[in-house]
Write a protein that holds these residues in place. Structure first.
Motif: not given
Length: 143
Positions: A69-74, A76-86, A114-124
């Motif tokens: 998900v993060c890679a899809r939005y990165r 050259g000029e836009i960088r994305v990082a995400a962490q989810h706790r379990v 867009a990233v948080i919406d996609e995380i909610k929809a696709t990350v198990p």
């Protein structure tokens, strides 16, 4: 993938407290005019039912999904990082962080949403909620 500037993973499922500054330091550079961070916390209710406890569980390969998900939005000029706790989280604790650095705020806000919406929809990732009445139930995959 790990951030060259901070050594922090650009996408991670973690079982300890999440610090938004870790994601921010993983993406921010002096070329950026915007740094947008979304922090999702455990709330004390769900559908008008008081929540007293919450546990997140993730598929063993959830970090790969999160990284995709993060890679899809990165770019050259836009960088994305995400962490989810379990694990077991208390009311008010941080469950998920998304940080986006970009030259301009419009792109940073747009990508972060867009990233948080996609995380909610696709990350198990699943959550198990316990309610004030003593009942508990699994929720659909979500953050």
């Amino acid at each position: 993938m790990t951030s060259p500037q901070s050594g922090v993973p650009l996408a991670a499922i973690v079982d300890a407290a999440v610090d938004p500054r870790d994601c921010e330091s993983a993406v921010r550079t002096d070329a950026d005019g915007a740094l947008v961070t979304f922090t999702g916390t455990v709330r004390d209710h769900h559908d008008d039912r008081p929540v007293t406890a919450l546990r997140y569980e993730a598929h063993p390969r959830a970090a790969e999904f999160l990284d995709r998900v993060c890679a899809r939005y990165r770019s050259g000029e836009i960088r994305v990082a995400a962490q989810h706790r379990v694990g077991d989280l208390a009311i008010g604790e941080i469950a998920v962080v998304v940080a986006v650095a970009a030259p301009h705020r419009a792109e940073a806000f747009s990508v972060c949403a867009a990233v948080i919406d996609e995380i909610k929809a696709t990350v198990p990732i699943w959550k198990f909620e316990t309610y004030a009445d003593g009942r508990s139930e699994w929720q659909t995959p979500t953050c």
